[in-house]
Design an enzyme around this catalytic site. Structure first.
Site, PDB file in Angstrom:
ATOM      1  CG  ASP A 221      -2.403  -9.430  58.117  1.00 50.16           C
ATOM      2  OD1 ASP A 221      -1.964  -9.648  56.987  1.00 50.16           O
ATOM      3  OD2 ASP A 221      -2.456 -10.303  59.009  1.00 50.16           O
ATOM      4  CD  GLU A 270     -10.224  10.637  66.822  1.00 54.17           C
ATOM      5  OE1 GLU A 270      -8.997  10.602  67.098  1.00 54.17           O
ATOM      6  OE2 GLU A 270     -11.063   9.877  67.344  1.00 54.17           O
TER       7      GLU A 270
HETATM    8  C1  NOJ Z   1      -1.785 -11.966  55.274  1.00 51.07           C
HETATM    9  C2  NOJ Z   1      -0.355 -11.555  55.092  1.00 51.07           C
HETATM   10  O1  NOJ Z   1      -0.231 -10.892  53.867  1.00 51.07           O
HETATM   11  C3  NOJ Z   1       0.468 -12.815  55.176  1.00 51.07           C
HETATM   12  O2  NOJ Z   1       1.799 -12.597  54.792  1.00 51.07           O
HETATM   13  C4  NOJ Z   1       0.377 -13.341  56.575  1.00 51.07           C
HETATM   14  O3  NOJ Z   1       1.048 -14.578  56.654  1.00 51.07           O
HETATM   15  C5  NOJ Z   1      -1.077 -13.554  56.992  1.00 51.07           C
HETATM   16  N1  NOJ Z   1      -1.936 -12.464  56.611  1.00 51.07           N
HETATM   17  C6  NOJ Z   1      -1.185 -13.708  58.483  1.00 51.07           C
HETATM   18  O4  NOJ Z   1      -0.901 -12.487  59.103  1.00 51.07           O
END
Ligand code: NOJ
Length: 563
Positions: A221, A270
């Site tokens: 993310d 790893e």
């Molecule tokens: C991207 C994620 O896909 C989204 O759903 C989220 O709100 C933001 N990152 C923050 O984590």
């Protein structure tokens, strides 16, 4: 039309195959996939019970959005404990069971890793608040004094992606106004300070925790956000931050972020079995996106430029070729994606005029949207590299554009971001069976569902579409089966454009042995006549092929083979 194959997936323990280079990866949004315990919220046992459906659909891997312990301020992207399953989704044993069952069925599992920020309930952040200014644990986040005579102004001018300032002022343990902390997203999502050794070590340990449990990789993310420009300089007149579409700025895509992924690459190495990292990285150009997938970094990066491209022949051809050209020098596969849990589903985007972006609130012309969505999906699945499917797109689901305000949960909606604020519409639980809500989503009759499902979804359920000639689900099944069986549909860089009439995309893909695969896409709203290039394999829309010439209906993709 070719029938779907049954479970011929590579065995999990097979020797190196570079499986991910051509993989079709299905995104499960756990809240909305399948609810085994009847509380209206999807869960891990529900997902496990539906894995045979995904195996039969013909995907290679499943990416699960976060299911970790979380107060759910941002639907689980606010993680309180990275090693604990939130009780609303089940237990760690359920996760282990899910991974094991997926492997037994020949499916790989990717989990979501959220390293840019945690929840404000995370034990480190709580301790940082408790201990007050000067506490060493505050160094793991971005705590700063405010500006202004009494520190009453935010430390810089950054705005959160979800709207409002990217800083929130804390209270000192004695109740007086204190330092501010940085959150690129909601205030409940404090950003980690990745310059701090403990943060790097902790995430190395979290990676190993899930790798030890057998996951095949991670979707990372906000992979472009971990490192901020030195000194956290003001944005000035720089455009405000969004989920997608940012150009270079002090918060995103800083060069220092790559050192982190070079380290993670050694962690993946790893482990046996080709574990991978997939960057959710918005970079201003495809060339900068390619930096995340250099041979010693991550394996894939989402192609948001492709997702954001309108249904128009010129821009589509440009982004496809641009992607292949950008990935070639680093040797990474292209990836293709049309929908996910943050954007309006493509059946609704394409139902509306181009140029409205990826957050659209109008239902538009549904029939047109579905016709184009089917053509777009068949185009995507014909491209070299790896493709992502978001749950429900194989059913042709539209966004739910008329959710009442009182059921909405997207934090951006409440913070008035004006963009990225309508993500609930693509998160409505998917229909499996039956003629009324919850359509088998909740495995209890008349059970609730955390977002209401439209009345018109009976016809779109898995049950209703299974075996129905021409249904979107059967189209996906056939396409995925063909992707596996046609010798020229493998490979990551074997696409060649062929001359075509205006508004038609026409390319071939070849392998050393075997027939050539061809794909024609009429991106216009009128029929176009072409010379029949081979034997038709399948089409996104009813198409009658002639011996010499074929009329391609409007908004239609046809797959062909030379033998
Ligand atoms: C991207 C994620 O896909 C989204 O759903 C989220 O709100 C933001 N990152 C923050 O984590």
């Amino acid at each position: 039309m070719t029938q779907p194959l049954v479970a011929t997936h590579p065995a999990h323990a097979s020797p190196a195959t570079d499986w991910w280079r051509e993989a079709v990866i299905y995104q499960v949004y756990p809240r909305s996939f399948a609810d085994a315990n009847g509380d209206g919220m999807g869960d891990l046992p529900g997902i496990t019970s539906r894995l045979p459906y995904l195996r039969d659909l013909g995907v290679d891997a499943v990416w699960l959005s976060p299911f970790y312990s979380s107060p759910q301020a941002d639907a689980g992207y606010d993680v309180a404990d990275y090693r604990v399953v939130d009780p609303m989704f089940g237990t760690l044993d359920d996760a282990v069971e899910l991974i094991g069952e997926a492997h037994r069925l020949g499916l790989r599992i990717l989990v979501d890793l959220v390293p840019n920020h945690c929840s404000d309930q995370h034990v480190w952040f709580q301790q940082a608040l408790r201990e007050g200014p000067g506490s060493r644990i505050r160094e793991r986040f971005h705590f700063r004094d405010g500006k202004g005579p009494a520190g009453e102004l935010a430390p810089n001018d950054w705005e959160s992606v979800f709207g409002g300032p990217a800083w929130t002022r804390t209270k000192n343990p004695d109740g007086t106004p204190g330092e501010w902390y940085l959150h690129l997203f909601a205030p409940q999502q404090p950003d980690f300070n990745w310059e701090h050794r403990s943060v790097r070590d902790e995430f190395g340990s979290i990676l190993r925790f899930w790798l030890d449990l057998g996951v095949d990789g991670f979707r990372i993310d906000v992979a472009h956000g971990l490192v901020k420009a030195d000194g956290l300089p003001d944005l000035g007149d720089h455009e405000r931050m969004r989920l997608l579409g940012n150009d270079a700025g002090p918060c995103f895509d800083q060069d220092g972020v790559h050192e982190i992924y070079r380290h993670w690459n050694t962690v993946f190495a790893e482990y046996a079995g080709e574990r991978i990292g997939v960057a959710e990285a918005w970079a201003p150009t495809l060339e900068r996106t390619a930096n995340y997938v250099r041979p010693d970094e991550l394996h894939q990066a989402f192609n948001f430029q492709y997702l954001a491209t309108a249904w128009q022949a010129g821009p589509l051809r440009e982004v496809i070729q641009g992607t292949l050209d950008a990935m070639r020098p680093v040797g990474a596969p292209a990836t293709w994606v049309l929908s996910n849990h943050d954007v309006t589903r493509h059946a609704t985007r394409f139902a509306n005029p181009p140029g409205l972006g990826t957050q659209i609130r109008e239902a538009g012309d549904r029939a047109l949207g579905l016709r184009r969505a089917r053509a777009a999906s068949l185009l995507m699945l014909a491209l070299p590299g790896s493709a992502y499917i978001y749950q429900g797109e194989e059913l042709g689901l539209p966004d739910v554009t008329d959710l009442p305000d009182e059921v909405r949960q997207d934090p951006a909606y409440f913070r008035g971001a004006g963009q990225d604020g309508f993500r609930d519409g693509c998160r409505v639980p998917i229909p499996w069976s039956g003629t009324s809500a919850p359509y088998g989503f909740t495995q209890v009759e008349d059970g609730p569902s955390w977002l209401p499902q439209p009345e018109a979804w009976a016809d779109l359920s898995v049950e209703a579409q299974t075996g129905r000639d021409g249904s979107t689900l059967e189209m996906y099944r056939s396409a995925l089966a063909l992707r596996r069986s046609h010798p020229s549909l493998g490979g990551t860089d074997n696409l060649r454009w062929l001359p075509s009439p205006d508004g038609v995309l026409f390319f071939e893909r070849t392998a050393e042995d075997g027939p050539t695969f061809l794909c024609t896409v009429n991106v216009t709203d009128t029929p176009v006549t072409i010379d029949t290039p081979g034997k038709a394999l399948m089409a996104s829309n009813h198409t009658t092929t002639g011996n010499a010439q074929t009329v391609l209906p409007a908004d239609t993709t046809v797959w062909w083979t030379t033998a």
